[in-house]
Design an enzyme around this catalytic site. Structure first.
Site, PDB file in Angstrom:
ATOM      1  N   GLY A 151       0.525  -0.831   0.053  1.00 49.85           N
ATOM      2  CA  GLY A 151       0.304  -0.083  -0.129  1.00 49.85           C
ATOM      3  C   GLY A 151       1.078   1.427  -0.294  1.00 49.85           C
ATOM      4  O   GLY A 151       2.044   1.252  -0.142  1.00 49.85           O
ATOM      5  N   GLY A 152       0.163   2.224  -0.099  1.00 54.57           N
ATOM      6  CA  GLY A 152       1.297   3.435  -0.211  1.00 54.57           C
ATOM      7  C   GLY A 152       1.137   4.162  -1.391  1.00 54.57           C
ATOM      8  O   GLY A 152       1.604   3.094  -2.260  1.00 54.57           O
ATOM      9  N   ILE A 202       4.379   6.732  -3.910  1.00 55.34           N
ATOM     10  CA  ILE A 202       5.605   6.825  -4.494  1.00 55.34           C
ATOM     11  C   ILE A 202       6.814   6.867  -3.191  1.00 55.34           C
ATOM     12  O   ILE A 202       6.142   7.903  -2.546  1.00 55.34           O
ATOM     13  CB  ILE A 202       5.975   7.385  -5.428  1.00 55.34           C
ATOM     14  CG1 ILE A 202       7.690   7.076  -5.592  1.00 55.34           C
ATOM     15  CG2 ILE A 202       5.880   8.549  -5.025  1.00 55.34           C
ATOM     16  CD1 ILE A 202       7.738   7.706  -7.260  1.00 55.34           C
ATOM     17  N   HIS A 216      14.172   4.885  -0.373  1.00 53.74           N
ATOM     18  CA  HIS A 216      14.929   3.436   0.560  1.00 53.74           C
ATOM     19  C   HIS A 216      16.115   4.223  -0.427  1.00 53.74           C
ATOM     20  O   HIS A 216      15.913   3.984  -1.338  1.00 53.74           O
ATOM     21  CB  HIS A 216      14.601   2.597   0.335  1.00 53.74           C
ATOM     22  CG  HIS A 216      12.654   2.702   0.882  1.00 53.74           C
ATOM     23  ND1 HIS A 216      12.450   2.087   1.504  1.00 53.74           N
ATOM     24  CD2 HIS A 216      12.709   1.163   0.267  1.00 53.74           C
ATOM     25  CE1 HIS A 216      10.950   2.442   1.864  1.00 53.74           C
ATOM     26  NE2 HIS A 216      11.011   1.619   0.857  1.00 53.74           N
ATOM     27  N   ALA A 257       8.740   6.352   6.932  1.00 56.67           N
ATOM     28  CA  ALA A 257       7.448   6.090   6.345  1.00 56.67           C
ATOM     29  C   ALA A 257       6.769   4.740   6.186  1.00 56.67           C
ATOM     30  O   ALA A 257       7.560   3.814   6.769  1.00 56.67           O
ATOM     31  CB  ALA A 257       8.044   6.279   4.340  1.00 56.67           C
ATOM     32  N   ILE A 258       5.713   4.988   5.618  1.00 61.19           N
ATOM     33  CA  ILE A 258       5.384   3.002   5.924  1.00 61.19           C
ATOM     34  C   ILE A 258       4.502   2.666   4.867  1.00 61.19           C
ATOM     35  O   ILE A 258       3.495   3.449   4.287  1.00 61.19           O
ATOM     36  CB  ILE A 258       3.979   2.830   7.368  1.00 61.19           C
ATOM     37  CG1 ILE A 258       4.799   3.790   8.478  1.00 61.19           C
ATOM     38  CG2 ILE A 258       3.566   1.744   7.288  1.00 61.19           C
ATOM     39  CD1 ILE A 258       3.910   3.856   9.436  1.00 61.19           C
ATOM     40  N   GLY A 271       6.476  -2.427   4.963  1.00 58.27           N
ATOM     41  CA  GLY A 271       6.998  -2.581   6.245  1.00 58.27           C
ATOM     42  C   GLY A 271       7.672  -0.956   6.459  1.00 58.27           C
ATOM     43  O   GLY A 271       6.394   0.474   5.757  1.00 58.27           O
ATOM     44  N   CYS A 284       5.066  10.538  -1.032  1.00 59.93           N
ATOM     45  CA  CYS A 284       3.575   9.628  -0.508  1.00 59.93           C
ATOM     46  C   CYS A 284       2.500  10.915  -1.122  1.00 59.93           C
ATOM     47  O   CYS A 284       1.280  10.042  -0.537  1.00 59.93           O
ATOM     48  CB  CYS A 284       3.511  10.014   1.177  1.00 59.93           C
ATOM     49  SG  CYS A 284       5.123   8.657   1.789  1.00 59.93           S
TER      50      CYS A 284
END
Length: 226
Positions: free
Chosen positions: A78-79, A81, A84, A145-146, A158, A176
């Protein structure tokens, strides 16, 4: 009641490799072959898009990504862009929500709490976002971020907590999907000197264990053991 968690500290891992590992572990967890497992790692520079495929929030062409040494991957989490990269602490829990009696919303709240607790260790006041703002924020700046996937009650993907990443990478996306909001890091927000990143990642694991109430934790240091 004994609540077991196996923690794998696997260093810096390519995004695709980490994805394959999560898929295998999620399948094993579903088949009751393994206990709840937590992956602690970092990624090389990588942009990921969630299942809504909001690639419009990437502000530069693919060709420019390559010249920056960054990759782009589509995922089933979910979520929106997100980015990382190095100096970001990432946790991927592969856990059974049914076994610990949590629904999706409560699960996300506990991930938020994990990062809020970590920030508080350094005197940084972080909080969950407003409605439609996932993740954890310091005032109007995002520090964590999640993005989660839940399949048959088993979690994957995660959280990502910004220790001291190069924040310029975030300028190439609408993080996001939220316009006019900045991104920050523990390094920028804390008034104290930070310890080695391994220490912060260890503290993040400890905060996770506390948030989710595990009382039997087994540490596994790297891939070589798998």
């Amino acid at each position: 009641m004994k609540r077991c968690l196996e923690v794998w500290k696997i260093g810096t891992v390519n995004y695709v490799e980490a994805l394959k590992l999560q898929e295998k572990l999620a399948s094993d967890r579903k088949a009751l072959k393994i206990t709840d497992t937590l992956l602690s790692l970092q990624h090389p520079p990588t942009y990921t898009v969630g299942k809504r495929e909001t690639v419009r929030n990437l502000l530069i062409p693919d060709s420019e990504l390559k010249s920056m040494g960054a990759e782009l991957h589509y995922t089933q989490r979910g979520g929106d862009i997100t980015f990382h990269g190095p100096h970001q602490a990432i946790l991927y829990p592969i856990i059974s929500l049914r076994d610990i009696g949590l629904g999706a919303r409560k699960y996300v709240e506990k991930l938020e709490l994990t990062m809020i607790e970590l920030a508080s260790l350094y005197g940084v006041k972080a909080q969950a976002g407003q409605k439609c703002e996932t993740g954890v924020w310091v005032e109007h700046k995002k520090i964590g971020a999640i993005g989660v996937r839940i399949s048959s009650g088993i979690t994957s993907h995660g959280l990502a907590f910004n220790m001291d990443p190069d924040l310029n990478y975030f300028k190439h996306i609408i993080p996001c999907g939220i316009v006019d909001k900045d991104v920050t890091s523990l390094k920028k927000e804390a008034d104290v000197e930070l310890p080695a990143e391994e220490v912060i990642q260890e503290q993040l694991i400890t905060c996770f264990v506390k948030s989710f109430g595990y009382n039997n934790v087994l540490l596994k240091d790297h891939y070589a053991d798998t």
